[in-house]
Design a protein around this motif. Structure first.
Motif, PDB file in Angstrom:
ATOM      1  N   ARG A 171     -24.946 -48.261 -20.646  1.00  0.00           N
ATOM      2  CA  ARG A 171     -25.495 -48.644 -22.247  1.00  0.00           C
ATOM      3  C   ARG A 171     -24.630 -49.151 -22.985  1.00  0.00           C
ATOM      4  O   ARG A 171     -25.117 -49.642 -24.154  1.00  0.00           O
ATOM      5  CB  ARG A 171     -26.177 -46.855 -22.848  1.00  0.00           C
ATOM      6  CG  ARG A 171     -27.206 -46.616 -22.129  1.00  0.00           C
ATOM      7  CD  ARG A 171     -28.076 -45.743 -23.093  1.00  0.00           C
ATOM      8  NE  ARG A 171     -29.211 -45.139 -22.436  1.00  0.00           N
ATOM      9  CZ  ARG A 171     -29.026 -43.683 -22.282  1.00  0.00           C
ATOM     10  NH1 ARG A 171     -27.993 -43.092 -22.613  1.00  0.00           N
ATOM     11  NH2 ARG A 171     -30.130 -43.287 -21.682  1.00  0.00           N
ATOM     12  N   HIS A 172     -23.368 -48.754 -23.016  1.00  0.00           N
ATOM     13  CA  HIS A 172     -22.268 -49.195 -23.835  1.00  0.00           C
ATOM     14  C   HIS A 172     -22.030 -50.659 -23.509  1.00  0.00           C
ATOM     15  O   HIS A 172     -20.982 -51.358 -24.071  1.00  0.00           O
ATOM     16  CB  HIS A 172     -21.078 -48.258 -24.008  1.00  0.00           C
ATOM     17  CG  HIS A 172     -21.516 -46.920 -24.660  1.00  0.00           C
ATOM     18  ND1 HIS A 172     -22.141 -45.977 -24.355  1.00  0.00           N
ATOM     19  CD2 HIS A 172     -20.970 -46.630 -25.880  1.00  0.00           C
ATOM     20  CE1 HIS A 172     -22.105 -45.158 -25.293  1.00  0.00           C
ATOM     21  NE2 HIS A 172     -21.555 -45.200 -26.106  1.00  0.00           N
ATOM     22  N   ASN A 173     -22.745 -51.178 -22.654  1.00  0.00           N
ATOM     23  CA  ASN A 173     -22.503 -52.571 -22.302  1.00  0.00           C
ATOM     24  C   ASN A 173     -21.222 -53.053 -21.638  1.00  0.00           C
ATOM     25  O   ASN A 173     -20.650 -54.100 -21.781  1.00  0.00           O
ATOM     26  CB  ASN A 173     -22.649 -53.652 -23.684  1.00  0.00           C
ATOM     27  CG  ASN A 173     -24.121 -54.066 -23.683  1.00  0.00           C
ATOM     28  OD1 ASN A 173     -24.579 -54.591 -22.686  1.00  0.00           O
ATOM     29  ND2 ASN A 173     -24.791 -53.969 -24.933  1.00  0.00           N
ATOM     30  N   PHE A 174     -20.600 -51.998 -20.833  1.00  0.00           N
ATOM     31  CA  PHE A 174     -19.422 -52.491 -20.232  1.00  0.00           C
ATOM     32  C   PHE A 174     -19.949 -53.033 -18.998  1.00  0.00           C
ATOM     33  O   PHE A 174     -21.096 -52.816 -18.391  1.00  0.00           O
ATOM     34  CB  PHE A 174     -18.422 -51.076 -19.821  1.00  0.00           C
ATOM     35  CG  PHE A 174     -17.777 -50.710 -21.053  1.00  0.00           C
ATOM     36  CD1 PHE A 174     -16.967 -51.210 -21.699  1.00  0.00           C
ATOM     37  CD2 PHE A 174     -18.326 -49.617 -21.547  1.00  0.00           C
ATOM     38  CE1 PHE A 174     -16.285 -50.513 -22.756  1.00  0.00           C
ATOM     39  CE2 PHE A 174     -17.763 -48.916 -22.583  1.00  0.00           C
ATOM     40  CZ  PHE A 174     -16.681 -49.394 -23.308  1.00  0.00           C
ATOM     41  N   LYS A 175     -19.231 -54.119 -18.492  1.00  0.00           N
ATOM     42  CA  LYS A 175     -19.516 -54.789 -17.399  1.00  0.00           C
ATOM     43  C   LYS A 175     -18.503 -54.931 -16.111  1.00  0.00           C
ATOM     44  O   LYS A 175     -19.092 -54.842 -15.140  1.00  0.00           O
ATOM     45  CB  LYS A 175     -19.774 -56.478 -18.114  1.00  0.00           C
ATOM     46  CG  LYS A 175     -20.529 -56.623 -19.118  1.00  0.00           C
ATOM     47  CD  LYS A 175     -21.838 -56.521 -18.786  1.00  0.00           C
ATOM     48  CE  LYS A 175     -22.649 -56.838 -19.972  1.00  0.00           C
ATOM     49  NZ  LYS A 175     -24.136 -56.401 -20.049  1.00  0.00           N
ATOM     50  N   LYS A 176     -17.487 -55.009 -16.378  1.00  0.00           N
ATOM     51  CA  LYS A 176     -16.332 -54.994 -15.646  1.00  0.00           C
ATOM     52  C   LYS A 176     -15.868 -53.637 -15.355  1.00  0.00           C
ATOM     53  O   LYS A 176     -14.622 -53.314 -15.955  1.00  0.00           O
ATOM     54  CB  LYS A 176     -15.435 -56.099 -15.975  1.00  0.00           C
ATOM     55  CG  LYS A 176     -15.782 -57.388 -15.847  1.00  0.00           C
ATOM     56  CD  LYS A 176     -14.565 -58.422 -16.329  1.00  0.00           C
ATOM     57  CE  LYS A 176     -13.460 -58.465 -15.338  1.00  0.00           C
ATOM     58  NZ  LYS A 176     -12.426 -59.373 -15.590  1.00  0.00           N
ATOM     59  N   VAL A 177     -16.503 -52.797 -14.612  1.00  0.00           N
ATOM     60  CA  VAL A 177     -16.078 -51.363 -14.372  1.00  0.00           C
ATOM     61  C   VAL A 177     -14.978 -51.039 -13.165  1.00  0.00           C
ATOM     62  O   VAL A 177     -15.638 -51.518 -11.998  1.00  0.00           O
ATOM     63  CB  VAL A 177     -17.334 -50.425 -14.561  1.00  0.00           C
ATOM     64  CG1 VAL A 177     -16.942 -48.916 -14.090  1.00  0.00           C
ATOM     65  CG2 VAL A 177     -18.354 -50.622 -15.493  1.00  0.00           C
TER      66      VAL A 177
END
Lengths: 313, 313
Positions: A171-177
């Motif tokens: 939801r917080h729009n992090f992409k590269k986890v």
DNA sequence: TTGTACGCGTTATCAC
DNA sequence: GTGATAACGCGTACAA
């Protein structure tokens, strides 16, 4: 050393009657009880615990296999076991493991030899299947989800809170986890559940280049961050398997005056509280308490316990 | 359940010979040994641990009395005990205490009843004098300096490093030094040693208004700082009895945008490492290992172990 | 209500 | 080398 026979002889009664007095059983006349008690007091006699155990066929001991690590998983689960054992009148025998299969088998053998009434594996290396034949000697308990295997278990139901955690990240729009995992998902159920939850939320496998195994300590977190930075990988979020580990990550970025990516820990430790990062409280103390109830036969079956995702916002 | 007598009967030999085979003793012909072993294997027989303990008069168990707290004192000392016990072939029975005198006496009674071969008090509420009569039942070990009392002891020699610490504080020209202590110096040897060292270095009693008792956790440190600030006391240095506690202190000042006074912790924890404050490493793991050697009779006497003052500069 | 006698399962001593 | 038997110390049917 004075024995029950000495008391019997001196008091002029039988060992059976003395035994009844010792164990506060009925069918002893008050006068006889008083007299025998006076002899007991005079000779300062106490019964031998080992002989009693042998005769009764029970030790009131529960063996607990654990790694000797200052990790909240072990300290908390142990605290829960201890508290429950104390309440139930059982003693806890600590059995050290070091991912050593033969050592773990030796503990199962000790159960078979009646050294304890039950055995809890807070961690184990040997396959669960090796434990099954030993259940006939007493309860054998594991502390993770055993899947389809028929064995008593108490564990933190990690799945739902992992889902919550990754949903929050998503939801917080992090992409590269990036994922910091304790061991290979093929070996560690915890790691496997992490990966499963990730897939479910992100609809894809975790990025291999950003997944690190063997993450256990603050130093591991520090090293992981160093690895990402020096290899030009730039995760925008790092999911660590512990608040202390996350703190190590944060420290590396801070030491090198770099912008810290998003960060999340686990185990609700002081370090994570200070960082103000989200965490997951696995309630290991409850896991321990439940494991003990299983080990003393007060309960049976598989007990998946609730865990909490905390944003700390 | 198959017993040694079953093996004897079926193998056509005596229990004595079977016992020799079991314990790998001499005076058994190879052929007889092989035959008996085959019967043992076939019946899947293992000796009973409790019966063996009774017969031998030893349990190979060491009782360890501790508070069930996630404090480095307990986790580290326990780690040391565990490692040493494992190496020596002993099991560790954890005995929970909660500053409960009767409970501690019960553990002494268990020693007397031969439930374990030795007993370690990592902490205790009852006077040492009450322990002395029990030494005839097995080694009784305490983990602090027992002074003139004749009892086995392993402990951190805090005095010298406390002197170093206060000397460091003194040299840096701090004047209003606050002390956070675990308990009243009249009850706690640790607290007393702290005060003694302070006096020796500063040539005066610690400031009563700046001395706080009952300091055990991060939250206590936070509360202590709040107390100082809201009461208009302004220590220029705070000597905390733990890095985590010092971290609580620092956090309060940070939360309220106040200048943090000089700060020092103890126990070499991660939190103190992050703060970069001086600390004292009491080497509790070594204390635990030494205590165990005393408890199994491998050593006797009083062992004051070296501790290290670390500036972390 | 009390006592007898045996079981619990092993180790250790002594005679052979 | 091997075996019979007495410890080890307590609990408990069963008999009285």
């Amino acid at each position: 050393m004075t024995t029950i026979r000495d008391i019997a002889r001196i008091s002029g009664h039988s060992v059976a009657t003395v035994s009844r007095v010792l164990n506060h059983k009925k069918y002893v006349s008050p006068s006889v009880r008083a007299h025998i008690q006076s002899v007991i007091d005079e000779l300062d006699y106490v019964p031998n615990a080992v002989a009693r155990d042998l005769s009764r066929g029970k030790t009131m001991n529960i063996g607990v296999v654990l790694l000797n690590l200052p990790h909240p998983y072990y300290t908390d689960i142990n605290a829960g076991i201890m508290a429950a054992a104390f309440a139930a009148g059982y003693n806890v025998v600590l059995l050290q493991s070091k991912y050593d299969d033969d050592q773990e088998r030796a503990y199962l053998e000790q159960l078979r030899r009646k050294a304890f009434d039950g055995l809890i594996f807070t961690t184990h290396n040997i396959p669960i299947e090796e434990m099954l034949p030993y259940r006939k000697y007493g309860p054998v308990v594991v502390c993770h989800d055993p899947g389809d295997v028929d064995i008593d278990a108490a564990f933190s139901q990690r799945g739902p809170s992992y889902i919550q955690a990754f949903t929050w990240i998503h939801r917080h729009n992090f992409k590269k986890v990036a994922l910091l995992l304790p061991r290979d998902p093929a070996l560690s159920a915890t790691a496997a559940e992490t990966v499963t939850a990730y897939k479910q939320v992100f609809g894809a496998d975790p990025l291999g280049s950003l997944t690190r195994l063997g993450s256990m300590t603050y130093a591991d977190g520090y090293a992981a961050a160093e690895y990402y930075v020096t290899n030009g990988l730039h995760p925008d979020f790092i999911f660590a398997n512990g608040d202390d580990i996350a703190t190590g990550v944060a420290q590396y970025y801070k030491d090198h005056h770099l912008l810290t990516p998003g960060l999340m820990g686990q185990d609700r430790q002081l370090s994570g509280e200070l960082l103000g990062i989200p965490t997951i409280d696995h309630h290991y103390k409850d896991v321990g308490a439940t494991a003990l109830r299983l080990a003393i036969g007060k309960a049976t079956g598989k007990h998946g316990l609730h865990s909490d995702f905390l944003t700390r916002e």
